[in-house]
Structure formats: C-alpha cells, structure tokens
Motif scaffolding. Sequence first.
Motif, PDB file in Angstrom:
ATOM      1  N   ILE A 160     -41.347 -56.717 -50.801  1.00  0.00           N
ATOM      2  CA  ILE A 160     -39.966 -56.225 -50.761  1.00  0.00           C
ATOM      3  C   ILE A 160     -39.688 -55.633 -49.362  1.00  0.00           C
ATOM      4  O   ILE A 160     -40.515 -54.913 -48.826  1.00  0.00           O
ATOM      5  CB  ILE A 160     -39.772 -55.187 -51.888  1.00  0.00           C
ATOM      6  N   PRO A 161     -38.565 -55.993 -48.729  1.00  0.00           N
ATOM      7  CA  PRO A 161     -38.315 -55.463 -47.374  1.00  0.00           C
ATOM      8  C   PRO A 161     -38.280 -53.927 -47.385  1.00  0.00           C
ATOM      9  O   PRO A 161     -37.678 -53.331 -48.267  1.00  0.00           O
ATOM     10  CB  PRO A 161     -36.940 -56.030 -47.019  1.00  0.00           C
ATOM     11  N   PHE A 166     -35.924 -42.544 -44.261  1.00  0.00           N
ATOM     12  CA  PHE A 166     -34.809 -42.446 -45.203  1.00  0.00           C
ATOM     13  C   PHE A 166     -34.985 -41.306 -46.204  1.00  0.00           C
ATOM     14  O   PHE A 166     -34.008 -40.658 -46.564  1.00  0.00           O
ATOM     15  CB  PHE A 166     -34.614 -43.775 -45.959  1.00  0.00           C
ATOM     16  N   PHE A 225     -42.837 -46.087 -41.260  1.00  0.00           N
ATOM     17  CA  PHE A 225     -41.718 -45.402 -40.637  1.00  0.00           C
ATOM     18  C   PHE A 225     -40.427 -45.411 -41.466  1.00  0.00           C
ATOM     19  O   PHE A 225     -39.881 -44.361 -41.792  1.00  0.00           O
ATOM     20  CB  PHE A 225     -41.454 -45.988 -39.250  1.00  0.00           C
ATOM     21  N   ILE A 226     -39.935 -46.601 -41.830  1.00  0.00           N
ATOM     22  CA  ILE A 226     -38.563 -46.688 -42.353  1.00  0.00           C
ATOM     23  C   ILE A 226     -38.358 -45.907 -43.650  1.00  0.00           C
ATOM     24  O   ILE A 226     -37.386 -45.164 -43.789  1.00  0.00           O
ATOM     25  CB  ILE A 226     -38.154 -48.164 -42.561  1.00  0.00           C
ATOM     26  N   ILE A 282     -36.677 -51.850 -45.730  1.00  0.00           N
ATOM     27  CA  ILE A 282     -35.354 -51.236 -45.667  1.00  0.00           C
ATOM     28  C   ILE A 282     -34.725 -51.189 -47.059  1.00  0.00           C
ATOM     29  O   ILE A 282     -34.045 -50.225 -47.411  1.00  0.00           O
ATOM     30  CB  ILE A 282     -34.452 -51.975 -44.636  1.00  0.00           C
ATOM     31  N   VAL A 283     -34.998 -52.208 -47.870  1.00  0.00           N
ATOM     32  CA  VAL A 283     -34.435 -52.246 -49.221  1.00  0.00           C
ATOM     33  C   VAL A 283     -35.073 -51.160 -50.094  1.00  0.00           C
ATOM     34  O   VAL A 283     -34.381 -50.403 -50.791  1.00  0.00           O
ATOM     35  CB  VAL A 283     -34.607 -53.643 -49.857  1.00  0.00           C
ATOM     36  N   LEU A 284     -36.407 -51.059 -50.036  1.00  0.00           N
ATOM     37  CA  LEU A 284     -37.087 -50.017 -50.802  1.00  0.00           C
ATOM     38  C   LEU A 284     -36.621 -48.634 -50.329  1.00  0.00           C
ATOM     39  O   LEU A 284     -36.413 -47.718 -51.127  1.00  0.00           O
ATOM     40  CB  LEU A 284     -38.608 -50.154 -50.656  1.00  0.00           C
ATOM     41  N   ILE A 318     -33.662 -47.713 -48.971  1.00  0.00           N
ATOM     42  CA  ILE A 318     -32.328 -47.317 -49.453  1.00  0.00           C
ATOM     43  C   ILE A 318     -32.339 -47.114 -50.964  1.00  0.00           C
ATOM     44  O   ILE A 318     -31.665 -46.231 -51.478  1.00  0.00           O
ATOM     45  CB  ILE A 318     -31.223 -48.336 -49.068  1.00  0.00           C
ATOM     46  N   ALA A 319     -33.138 -47.927 -51.674  1.00  0.00           N
ATOM     47  CA  ALA A 319     -33.207 -47.787 -53.132  1.00  0.00           C
ATOM     48  C   ALA A 319     -33.739 -46.402 -53.494  1.00  0.00           C
ATOM     49  O   ALA A 319     -33.188 -45.723 -54.359  1.00  0.00           O
ATOM     50  CB  ALA A 319     -34.091 -48.881 -53.725  1.00  0.00           C
ATOM     51  N   LEU A 320     -34.794 -45.980 -52.794  1.00  0.00           N
ATOM     52  CA  LEU A 320     -35.362 -44.666 -53.097  1.00  0.00           C
ATOM     53  C   LEU A 320     -34.408 -43.544 -52.716  1.00  0.00           C
ATOM     54  O   LEU A 320     -34.250 -42.574 -53.458  1.00  0.00           O
ATOM     55  CB  LEU A 320     -36.708 -44.511 -52.378  1.00  0.00           C
TER      56      LEU A 320
END
Lengths: 264, 284
Positions: A110-111, A209, A204-205, A113-115, A117-119
């Motif tokens: 899973i990308p 977030f 990092f990402i 960035i997607v994980l 924003i989801a979290l």
Amino acid sequence: MADAPGAGGLFLRAHLYLVYVFLYVPIGVLIVLSFNEAGLPTAWTGASLKWYGALAANETIQRAALNTAIVAISSTIIATTLGTLLALGVEMRQKPNAALDALLFAPMIIPDIVLAIALLAFFSLIKFSLGLHSIVMSHVVFNIAFVFAVVRTRLRHFDFSVIEASVDLGAGAFTTFRRVTLPAIFPGVLAGALLALTLSVDEFIIAFFVAGAGPSSQTLPMQIYSMIRFGVTPEINALATIVILFSFTALFLSQRLNREVLTS
Amino acid sequence: MQTSRLQTAVLIGPGLGWLALLMVVPCGLVFVLSFFERGVYGGIDYVFNFGNFARAIDPLYLNIFFKSARIAGLAALIALLIAYPAAYAISRAPRRHQTPLLFLAILPFWSNYLIRTYAWIVLLNREGFLNQGFELLGYQGEPINMLYNDGAVVLGLVYNYVPFVILAIYSSITRLDPEIWEASQDLGATRFRTFYRVILPQTVPGIAAGLVFVFVLSIGNFITPDLLGGGRVQMVGNLIYDQFLTARDWPFGAALSFVLIGIMMVLLFLQAVLANRAQGGGRG
C-alpha cells in the motif's frame, strides 16, 4: 554451474559491476563529503570530524534521535511479538487462506502516502491525540507484515511435530513455546526485529502525517527532510552517514542471522 | 497436528486485530470520506455524492495521473533494462558467490529512502559533484542544471527501485531447472539463443513482478517528485499530500487515494494472473 566467461559473460560481469557502482557511488560521495572540512562538494579542504561535532552539539537533532529511538524500539517490540505469533498461528493452521495472505501482504504494498492519510483521518475522526504514541501505533502496522514474512520463511523449515513431542512429554504450552519453539525460530525472529527496527528508523511520510504539530514528536527522518527541503547544511552529510551505516549494520546482521531475510 | 481453534485465535488474534483497527478501518474510512465533500470553511460536509470522482477525471487532474503513469512507466522500464542483465549475471556466478552478490545489490533498497534521494541532489545540483567533474574535464560553460525536471525524478525512482527488480528477476531465474541451460546447448543452441528462446520467456513472471512493483511504488511516490522534482514535477502522491495538508480538501484527497489504489489492484491482479499462467504452463 558457472559459465565459461565468453564475450557475453564478460559483458554481463562488467554490467553487474557498473550496477554496483551506480548503487554505491552516490552513498559513498555523501560519506566522503561528511568528512570534508569545508562541508561542500566544491572543494576538499581536508579531513575533519567538524560536522559530526556540530551534530553532537545540535539539541534539535539529539531530541529527534531520541524520539526515533523511542518510536523504533517500541514499534519493533510490539510488531515482533504480534508478527511472530501471527506467523506461528498461520503456519500451524496449515490451511491456505488467500484473504489472510492478502491482508498480511497489504501493508507492504500500500503506498505510504495512502496509509499516512488514512491513519491521520482515522485518528482525527476518533479525536485520538497525536504524538510519538500514534507514530508507534502506525509503524507497527507495516512492521507486523515484515516480521510476519521473515518469521514465516523460517517456519517453513520448522518441524511442528517437535511441539507435539514436547507436549506429549508433559510440557505445558508456555514451557513448550519458551524451551522448544522459540529457540528454534529465534534467528528468524531476531532477523525480523532488526528489519523492523531499520524500517521504523527510516520511515518518514507516515510519521510526518501522524506526529501532530510541534517539535516534541519530530523524528530523525522528519528532521532530515526539513534539512533537505529548507536549505542544505553540511551537518546533513554527517547525519546521513550515521543513519546509513546504522541501517547497513542492522541489515547485515539480519541477513547473517537468517540468510533468507533480504534475498528471498 | 491438532491445533485448537482457541490456540489459533490467541496466536492470530492480536496481530489481525491491530491490522484491522489501524489499516482496514482507516482505509475504509478514507473510502467513505471520498463520497462526501469539503465544507465551506474546511472540514467535511456529510452529503453523499460522486463529485470527487467526477473531479478526479477532470482534465487538470487526469493529466497528473497520465503524467505520473508516464514517469512511473519509464522508471519501471529503465529499471528492468538495468536489472535484468545484472540479475542474470548474479545467477550465472559461482553458487557460493550468489547470495553475497545479491545481498550487496538489495542492501541499499532497505536503507533510508530520503537519504538515497538526497544523495542525488548532491550529485546533480549546479554546484554539485557532477558539475565539478565536468569542470575538471575541461567543460567551461555555465553549470548544467540537472535537477528539478522529469528526468531527475525518473533517475531517482530507478536508483531507488533497481535493487528490487534485480531480486525479482533473480528469483525467477533460479526457479528454472538448472539443467535447462545444458539441455538447450546440447541441442545446439548458442548461449544467446538459449537465453532469448528459453530463459527469457520463462522469466516473464519475474519481469512482470518487477515492472508492476516499480510502477506501483513510483506512481504513488511523494518524496522523489518533491525533492528531485523540486515542486515543479507534480505526481499523484504530491497531489494527495496537497489535498490533505495544504488545500485541506480531505474528501477529494481520499477519492484520489482510491483511484490510486484501484490502479494498483488492477495491476497486481494482472501480474498474479500472469504468474499463475506461467506456473501452470511451465509444468506442461
């Protein structure tokens, strides 16, 4: 099974060496630069540990390093425990389950960035406070999947009948786990833990977030990112060198413990 | 052996629970979110509609998807061209050298992504290493700006993902019967012909796995376009980032994430089908 080195073989070998050059020269340049007194690639003004000294004196970096250690160690302990139990449970069932496999594979693919924003969306919806603890909880998600995968390859060569034998001989479930199962799979568990540790130290990402505002939950990669993004200071080369050498050491140990960790 | 349901539940439960709560539920939430819309003052208006998905296929955003796909596709192809011969060379090396060679190739992949990307800023920038080198070689013009364009982004992606493609190809080569080389050569095929007619077709699953992996990781990438594209190269990953942290339009960001996941799932599915077919056919 090696080929006699014909012209084709020579070409292949030369290509392989060039690929190693491509992979390691950029990292090597950073490491060399970190010892450059001038701190810039423009001129070599002599070897110096000046930038390491600057790093040691930088309180923001120290704070970030401490945060990273807290996050990485906590998430590794949780993920290693849960991931190992999962691997044992899945392998003992011996019934293939595609949905389960997909679920356990998902965090690896899973990308980020997607994980991330989801979290963030999830935590803010349930009004959960953000900080180091939310980073730990998030890092456990992908680390479980990696520990699971590593321990599972180890279990492929594990003879589950020894568990039965131990139980037959009167050992309880806990004693059996501690005295029989764990010693047998321990190299795999440790290898998985080392991998989890490096992944968490480097991530990092997601951390960015779910860290929340304020400097109190800044991690090293977040620090590195802002150093790259908002003006490169020579200290970053020293920091990069330390982080890279840490990763390489942990990964090397991981591979030594369980030959299949990174190369399978 | 006998394992009770209880035992399995105790072993699997905690880990699955964690993933359910912190991966499945949040992703489900993002899915639901994508059908709502941004409130006038930020926040979320809970009005069910497909507006975000309609907006995602607006030419403005569709172009970003196409551009990301082009960059990701190019990165995947170049990574494959570099990785295939390297993986093949490792598989032809003496057996005891193979694991160390492979480890050396895959090692950078597991180390810090930010730092590996930053290394290219040091190499490519105007005062960077390469420009210094050109000057030493007698180049006298203006320093060349190699950063902040599509090429730099592709290079960064290739650099970061080549190791994984080497691994994917290597494992598909070693899965072949070792006698296949001898058999083909005994039948009079040259080394090149053996590779081209026998080995290459049988490693298609590895090729597909490598390509899909690089494509998927690249199209949703945030760090590489951000650092090596310098804000001038926008890809889907950056677009999602902006919706969440700058534009504060979470529902639209959520919709974009789901389009991304949709593309990813289709590709992974195709790759799995291809791998299955190859496995079935290989035994015939």
